[in-house]
Design an enzyme around this catalytic site. Structure first.
Site, PDB file in Angstrom:
ATOM      1  N   GLY A   1     -37.023  11.417 -26.910  1.00 14.21           N
ATOM      2  CA  GLY A   1     -36.773  12.259 -28.073  1.00 14.21           C
ATOM      3  C   GLY A   1     -37.696  13.449 -28.217  1.00 14.21           C
ATOM      4  O   GLY A   1     -37.357  14.432 -28.870  1.00 14.21           O
TER       5      GLY A   1
ATOM      6  N   VAL B   1     -33.340   6.135 -27.020  1.00 15.72           N
ATOM      7  CA  VAL B   1     -34.107   7.257 -27.556  1.00 15.72           C
ATOM      8  C   VAL B   1     -35.372   6.739 -28.230  1.00 15.72           C
ATOM      9  O   VAL B   1     -35.314   5.952 -29.165  1.00 15.72           O
ATOM     10  CB  VAL B   1     -33.268   8.081 -28.556  1.00 15.72           C
ATOM     11  N   HIS B   2     -36.510   7.184 -27.721  1.00 18.33           N
ATOM     12  CA  HIS B   2     -37.835   6.839 -28.245  1.00 18.33           C
ATOM     13  C   HIS B   2     -38.704   8.068 -27.994  1.00 18.33           C
ATOM     14  O   HIS B   2     -38.187   9.132 -27.668  1.00 18.33           O
ATOM     15  CB  HIS B   2     -38.380   5.586 -27.550  1.00 18.33           C
ATOM     16  N   GLY B   3     -39.981   7.963 -28.147  1.00 17.07           N
ATOM     17  CA  GLY B   3     -40.864   9.126 -28.029  1.00 17.07           C
ATOM     18  C   GLY B   3     -40.724   9.901 -26.736  1.00 17.07           C
ATOM     19  O   GLY B   3     -40.631  11.128 -26.756  1.00 17.07           O
TER      20      GLY B   3
END
Length: 157
Positions: free
Chosen positions: A19, A14-16
């Site tokens: 997310g 989960v990252h930009g």
């Protein structure tokens, strides 16, 4: 059957992109990170929780807990399921989780891997897992962000 709106392979979990962009694009309200290491690592969990918008739930489950628990999800839960690699998804599928498509985001290049796309590199284990998923009728496509065109991963193996 759980309402899985997106299954994604992303080594960063989960990252930009996941997310914010993918959660919004598929209208997910719950992110399940299925990863044995992260399920035990509060620091990584805290970092990932910061990326997800308010009102979006996030769970960090081992592969086995995912297999044992995801079927209990309510219909109103729109799940974005994310794993680090195709072997983890194969474990989930072999454990009874039904999937039809897997979005492949980032599988970084390291020694021993062959780059097959700008954001995807694979080794023999990855290829074997993807072929097993393909034999089960599961599509796998590369698409980093929702605005990119999908590329059939199997044509690149």
């Amino acid at each position: 059957m759980p309402n899985i709106v997106l299954s994604r392979i992303d080594e960063r979990l989960v990252h930009g992109q996941v997310g914010v962009q993918w959660v919004g694009f598929v209208n997910a309200n719950l992110v399940i990170v299925a990863n044995d290491v992260v399920a035990k690592d509060e620091i990584q969990q805290n970092l990932m929780e910061m990326v997800v918008a308010d009102g979006i739930g996030i769970r960090f489950w081992s592969l086995q807990k995912t297999i044992d628990t995801i079927h209990k999800a309510a219909d109103r839960q729109k799940i974005l399921l994310v794993c680090k690699n195709p072997s983890d998804f194969l474990t989930l599928v072999n454990g009874g989780i039904e999937l039809s498509r897997i979005n492949v985001g980032n599988m970084h290049f390291i020694q021993g891997k062959e780059q097959i796309h700008k954001t995807v590199s694979v080794d023999e284990n990855d290829i074997s897992a993807f072929k097993a998923l393909q034999e089960k009728g599961i599509e796998s496509y590369i698409q980093g962000v929702p605005t990119e065109k999908e590329t059939d991963l199997y044509t690149l193996l």
